[in-house]
Scaffold this motif. Structure first.
Motif, PDB file in Angstrom:
ATOM      1  N   GLU A  78      43.353  66.371  30.956  1.00 34.10           N
ATOM      2  CA  GLU A  78      42.063  67.054  30.843  1.00 34.10           C
ATOM      3  C   GLU A  78      42.261  68.546  31.087  1.00 34.10           C
ATOM      4  O   GLU A  78      42.953  68.945  32.017  1.00 34.10           O
ATOM      5  N   GLN A  79      41.645  69.371  30.245  1.00 35.59           N
ATOM      6  CA  GLN A  79      41.769  70.822  30.404  1.00 35.59           C
ATOM      7  C   GLN A  79      41.078  71.311  31.671  1.00 35.59           C
ATOM      8  O   GLN A  79      41.510  72.266  32.283  1.00 35.59           O
ATOM      9  N   ASN A  80      40.002  70.671  32.052  1.00 28.34           N
ATOM     10  CA  ASN A  80      39.246  71.055  33.246  1.00 28.34           C
ATOM     11  C   ASN A  80      39.468  70.008  34.337  1.00 28.34           C
ATOM     12  O   ASN A  80      38.527  69.409  34.840  1.00 28.34           O
ATOM     13  N   GLY A  81      40.734  69.775  34.699  1.00 30.74           N
ATOM     14  CA  GLY A  81      41.100  68.721  35.633  1.00 30.74           C
ATOM     15  C   GLY A  81      40.412  68.798  36.983  1.00 30.74           C
ATOM     16  O   GLY A  81      40.259  67.789  37.658  1.00 30.74           O
ATOM     17  N   THR A  82      39.988  69.968  37.391  1.00 28.60           N
ATOM     18  CA  THR A  82      39.292  70.108  38.668  1.00 28.60           C
ATOM     19  C   THR A  82      37.870  69.577  38.581  1.00 28.60           C
ATOM     20  O   THR A  82      37.333  69.072  39.559  1.00 28.60           O
ATOM     21  N   PHE A  83      37.295  69.654  37.384  1.00 26.47           N
ATOM     22  CA  PHE A  83      35.889  69.303  37.207  1.00 26.47           C
ATOM     23  C   PHE A  83      35.672  68.021  36.402  1.00 26.47           C
ATOM     24  O   PHE A  83      34.541  67.574  36.257  1.00 26.47           O
ATOM     25  N   VAL A  84      36.758  67.467  35.856  1.00 29.25           N
ATOM     26  CA  VAL A  84      36.672  66.250  35.037  1.00 29.25           C
ATOM     27  C   VAL A  84      37.720  65.252  35.529  1.00 29.25           C
ATOM     28  O   VAL A  84      38.881  65.608  35.716  1.00 29.25           O
ATOM     29  N   PHE A  85      37.294  64.020  35.758  1.00 26.80           N
ATOM     30  CA  PHE A  85      38.172  62.942  36.196  1.00 26.80           C
ATOM     31  C   PHE A  85      38.171  61.873  35.112  1.00 26.80           C
ATOM     32  O   PHE A  85      37.120  61.518  34.581  1.00 26.80           O
ATOM     33  N   ARG A  86      39.379  61.368  34.776  1.00 29.64           N
ATOM     34  CA  ARG A  86      39.485  60.291  33.786  1.00 29.64           C
ATOM     35  C   ARG A  86      40.416  59.209  34.316  1.00 29.64           C
ATOM     36  O   ARG A  86      41.452  59.509  34.900  1.00 29.64           O
ATOM     37  N   GLU A  87      40.012  57.967  34.105  1.00 34.92           N
ATOM     38  CA  GLU A  87      40.854  56.831  34.481  1.00 34.92           C
ATOM     39  C   GLU A  87      40.937  55.880  33.295  1.00 34.92           C
ATOM     40  O   GLU A  87      39.912  55.555  32.679  1.00 34.92           O
ATOM     41  N   LEU A  88      42.148  55.458  32.959  1.00 39.72           N
ATOM     42  CA  LEU A  88      42.376  54.501  31.870  1.00 39.72           C
ATOM     43  C   LEU A  88      42.811  53.173  32.465  1.00 39.72           C
ATOM     44  O   LEU A  88      43.662  53.143  33.367  1.00 39.72           O
ATOM     45  N   GLN A  89      42.243  52.097  31.966  1.00 42.30           N
ATOM     46  CA  GLN A  89      42.651  50.750  32.361  1.00 42.30           C
ATOM     47  C   GLN A  89      42.647  49.869  31.126  1.00 42.30           C
ATOM     48  O   GLN A  89      41.852  50.092  30.204  1.00 42.30           O
ATOM     49  N   VAL A  90      43.530  48.887  31.110  1.00 35.52           N
ATOM     50  CA  VAL A  90      43.539  47.905  30.029  1.00 35.52           C
ATOM     51  C   VAL A  90      43.148  46.562  30.633  1.00 35.52           C
ATOM     52  O   VAL A  90      43.763  46.102  31.587  1.00 35.52           O
ATOM     53  N   GLU A  91      42.090  45.977  30.077  1.00 39.51           N
ATOM     54  CA  GLU A  91      41.618  44.653  30.489  1.00 39.51           C
ATOM     55  C   GLU A  91      41.726  43.739  29.274  1.00 39.51           C
ATOM     56  O   GLU A  91      40.888  43.806  28.379  1.00 39.51           O
ATOM     57  N   ASP A  92      42.788  42.956  29.240  1.00 34.79           N
ATOM     58  CA  ASP A  92      43.092  42.083  28.107  1.00 34.79           C
ATOM     59  C   ASP A  92      43.240  42.945  26.852  1.00 34.79           C
ATOM     60  O   ASP A  92      44.144  43.769  26.798  1.00 34.79           O
ATOM     61  N   ASP A  93      42.343  42.803  25.864  1.00 36.51           N
ATOM     62  CA  ASP A  93      42.466  43.600  24.640  1.00 36.51           C
ATOM     63  C   ASP A  93      41.449  44.749  24.601  1.00 36.51           C
ATOM     64  O   ASP A  93      41.134  45.273  23.536  1.00 36.51           O
ATOM     65  N   ILE A  94      40.950  45.153  25.766  1.00 38.29           N
ATOM     66  CA  ILE A  94      39.954  46.226  25.867  1.00 38.29           C
ATOM     67  C   ILE A  94      40.551  47.411  26.627  1.00 38.29           C
ATOM     68  O   ILE A  94      41.093  47.247  27.722  1.00 38.29           O
ATOM     69  N   LEU A  95      40.445  48.594  26.035  1.00 45.77           N
ATOM     70  CA  LEU A  95      40.804  49.830  26.740  1.00 45.77           C
ATOM     71  C   LEU A  95      39.536  50.329  27.415  1.00 45.77           C
ATOM     72  O   LEU A  95      38.524  50.577  26.748  1.00 45.77           O
ATOM     73  N   VAL A  96      39.575  50.443  28.736  1.00 51.04           N
ATOM     74  CA  VAL A  96      38.424  50.894  29.513  1.00 51.04           C
ATOM     75  C   VAL A  96      38.717  52.305  29.991  1.00 51.04           C
ATOM     76  O   VAL A  96      39.723  52.549  30.661  1.00 51.04           O
TER      77      VAL A  96
END
Length: 139
Positions: free
Chosen positions: A42-60
């Motif tokens: 993220e370009q604004n890492g201080t102000f934006v948080f992202r989390e990726l998880q895979v649940e079976d065949d779903i990207l969350v």
């Protein structure tokens, strides 16, 4: 697999959030997509948080941002990236349930097409050298 874009710091209480659930053909496809987009920070890492998880065949994908505008920008950028991943996977990692013809199937279709079209002679020139492919007009 999870990725954190912002350093642990101030509480994200009161931040704006969104969760995206993107289905894939297989769990392997979801993992592959997660790995492909996880490299983009993220370009604004201080102000934006992202989390990726895979649940079976779903990207969350979970996003949190200090403002609605930053949340919109981050999710739009992510959706653009995932669109490219999806289009690429459609070309190179198609739906495994799609029926793919074997070499024998293709040979059978080719043989049938040749039989129906007169044995596969193709386009022939006339005896005088005029006709398709000769570069001269036939009258």
């Amino acid at each position: 697999m999870a990725s954190q874009q912002a350093e642990a710091g101030p509480s994200r209480e009161g931040w704006h959030t969104v969760i995206l659930r993107i289905p894939f053909y297989t769990p392997g496809h979801a993992q592959l997509a997660s790995k492909a987009v996880d490299v983009d920070r993220e370009q604004n890492g201080t102000f934006v948080f992202r989390e990726l998880q895979v649940e079976d065949d779903i990207l969350v994908v979970s996003y949190a941002a200090t403002t609605v505008r930053l949340l919109r920008l981050a999710t739009n950028s992510f959706l653009s990236s995932i669109d490219l991943v999806l289009r690429t996977m459609a070309s190179f990692a198609p739906d495994p349930s799609d029926i793919r013809p074997t070499d024998e199937d293709l040979a059978r279709v080719r043989s049938e097409a040749n039989r129906v079209s007169g044995g596969g002679k193709g386009i022939e020139l006339k005896g005088d050298g005029k006709g398709a492919g000769s570069g001269e007009e036939v009258r």
